[in-house]
Design an enzyme around this catalytic site. Structure first.
Site, PDB file in Angstrom:
ATOM      1  N   ARG A  38       0.883  -1.240  -0.002  1.00 51.03           N
ATOM      2  CA  ARG A  38       0.000  -0.116   0.222  1.00 51.03           C
ATOM      3  C   ARG A  38       0.683   1.304   0.059  1.00 51.03           C
ATOM      4  NH1 ARG A  38      -5.001   0.157   4.240  1.00 51.03           N
ATOM      5  NH2 ARG A  38      -5.818  -1.145   2.379  1.00 51.03           N
ATOM      6  N   LYS A 198     -20.800 -15.825   4.885  1.00 51.78           N
ATOM      7  CA  LYS A 198     -22.427 -15.509   5.242  1.00 51.78           C
ATOM      8  C   LYS A 198     -22.959 -14.560   4.060  1.00 51.78           C
ATOM      9  CE  LYS A 198     -21.431 -16.340  10.162  1.00 51.78           C
ATOM     10  NZ  LYS A 198     -21.708 -15.738  11.426  1.00 51.78           N
ATOM     11  N   GLY A 378     -12.827  -2.037   2.753  1.00 49.44           N
ATOM     12  CA  GLY A 378     -14.478  -1.415   3.020  1.00 49.44           C
ATOM     13  C   GLY A 378     -14.870  -0.543   1.827  1.00 49.44           C
TER      14      GLY A 378
END
Length: 409
Positions: A38, A198, A378
């Site tokens: 990064r 999930k 995110g």
């Protein structure tokens, strides 16, 4: 995504340029950086600005400090940045105030200073106008090169774009252009692969994608929830039984939007969740009651490969099985390698992101061949979900203001 200005539009020589990057990188117990990927990406923009004679002021957060915390200081990252750049990087032990102002005043053309962790100040996460103003005193221009924080409306990620001429850095530009190719202006057909454990963690993602892609491949543990909703016994496999109605609703939405949902037709079953344990492939009509589906089976792998063959654009988030355990990595690895091969042949635009996704692509040695692999976490997921990203919206508004001002001149 709407238009934004890039470094090509900026006159930076002799000017103080505030550059928001993301240096929130993994470190060991001694504070040493364990992965510089990064940082290396961010230094592309920093280096270009310095080469063009800017006085570069680097902003970043690190961790989630509650006030000043020496363990979450950026001081140790200045020499890492300097080593990557091959030029000195000064450090100021404040993000605003006298120490920061003195450090910036000492810069000559082409010099670089890294300011202390912006999150040491409450005003950062609150996007406090007073803190924005204190940061803005340090610069003449603002460059946002941190797509990974673009989903946060913080002072250094969103606020500054409203008070200074604002531009996208090279990493931000590459990310936005790649994402536009993925879903905004894609070559069709578009296929999405979504995996993971999930359904509950990716509801918004699934609901958005079925309205925008031509085919959706569902894998991992979440596929079991969809199968269960359709009356398929999944034994002791991970499944969210209470979300069966939600899965059916997503399937109905996909049908209304002419999106084909590709679910497994067979699975690799084991009786223990560990590497190297005994396993067998079964059709969905024969899943043992005491077994767990830990990967898609060989017939499902072929279906995924066929879906990739049909695609012009592929968007990928999440593994197709328990890829961290062998032999349950086969479905993910084979699909990743096939997508990489199609991309190398220039038959596919492939965009992927998410921590588990990157780990899986690395395991398949496929990362370098994908068109673009996002490290944004995110922000990448919220983009896939179709949510507005405050940092990007602010850059777009800044571009609109600049165009309006130019028209009035």
């Amino acid at each position: 995504m709407t238009a934004f200005r890039t470094l090509d539009d900026a006159d930076v020589k002799g000017r103080r340029v505030l550059v928001r990057v993301d240096l929130n990188v993994p470190t060991d117990d001694d504070g040493r950086v364990t992965d510089t990927t990064r940082i290396a990406r961010a230094m592309t923009t920093v280096g270009e600005l310095a080469d063009r004679g800017a006085r570069v002021v680097v902003l970043s957060h690190f961790g989630r400090p509650k006030g000043r915390d020496p363990k979450e200081s950026l001081r140790a990252l200045a020499p890492v940045c300097a080593e990557i750049l091959g030029r000195p990087v000064a450090f100021a032990d404040e993000a605003v105030g006298e120490a920061a102002e003195q450090a910036v005043a000492a810069l000559g053309d082409g010099d670089i200073v890294l300011l202390e962790n912006t999150r040491f100040h409450d005003g950062e996460e609150k996007n406090d106008p007073a803190f924005v103003a204190d940061l803005a005193k340090l610069g003449d221009l603002y460059v946002n090169d941190a797509f990974s924080t673009a989903h946060r409306a913080h002072a250094s990620t969103e606020g500054l774009a409203h008070v200074l001429p604002a531009f996208a850095g090279r990493t931000m530009q590459a990310e936005l252009e790649a994402l536009a190719k993925g879903l905004e202006t894609p070559q069709r057909p578009v296929v999405a692969i979504v995996g993971g454990a999930k359904v509950s963690t990716k509801l918004a993602l699934l609901e958005n994608l079925v309205t925008r892609v031509d085919a959706l491949v569902v894998g991992g543990g979440m596929a079991n929830t969809f199968l269960l909703a359709q009356g398929v016994p999944v034994g002791k496999s991970l499944a969210e039984r209470d979300l069966a109605p939600t899965a059916l609703r997503i399937l109905d939405a996909a049908e209304k939007h002419s999106c084909s949902v590709i679910l497994p037709v067979d699975g690799v079953v084991a009786w223990e969740f560990k590497a190297g344990t005994e396993s067998h492939a079964y059709g969905l009509d024969a899943i043992p009651d005491d077994g767990m589906i830990l990967d898609i089976g060989p017939q499902s792998i072929e279906r995924v490969r066929a879906a990739i063959d049909d695609a012009m654009t592929l968007v990928w988030n999440g593994p197709l099985g328990a890829f961290e355990l062998e032999p349950f990595d086969r479905g993910t690895v084979e699909a990743a390698r096939h997508a990489a091969e199609r991309t190398r042949q220039r038959k596919l635009v492939s965009v992927a992101g998410g921590g588990d996704t990157i780990a899986a692509l690395n395991k398949a040695n496929a990362v370098e061949d994908f068109t673009y692999v996002s490290t944004a976490g995110g922000a990448f997921l919220e983009w896939l979900e179709g949510k507005p990203l405050p940092g990007i919206a602010a850059l777009s508004l800044a571009a609109e203001r600049a165009r309006a001002a130019a028209g009035q001149a």
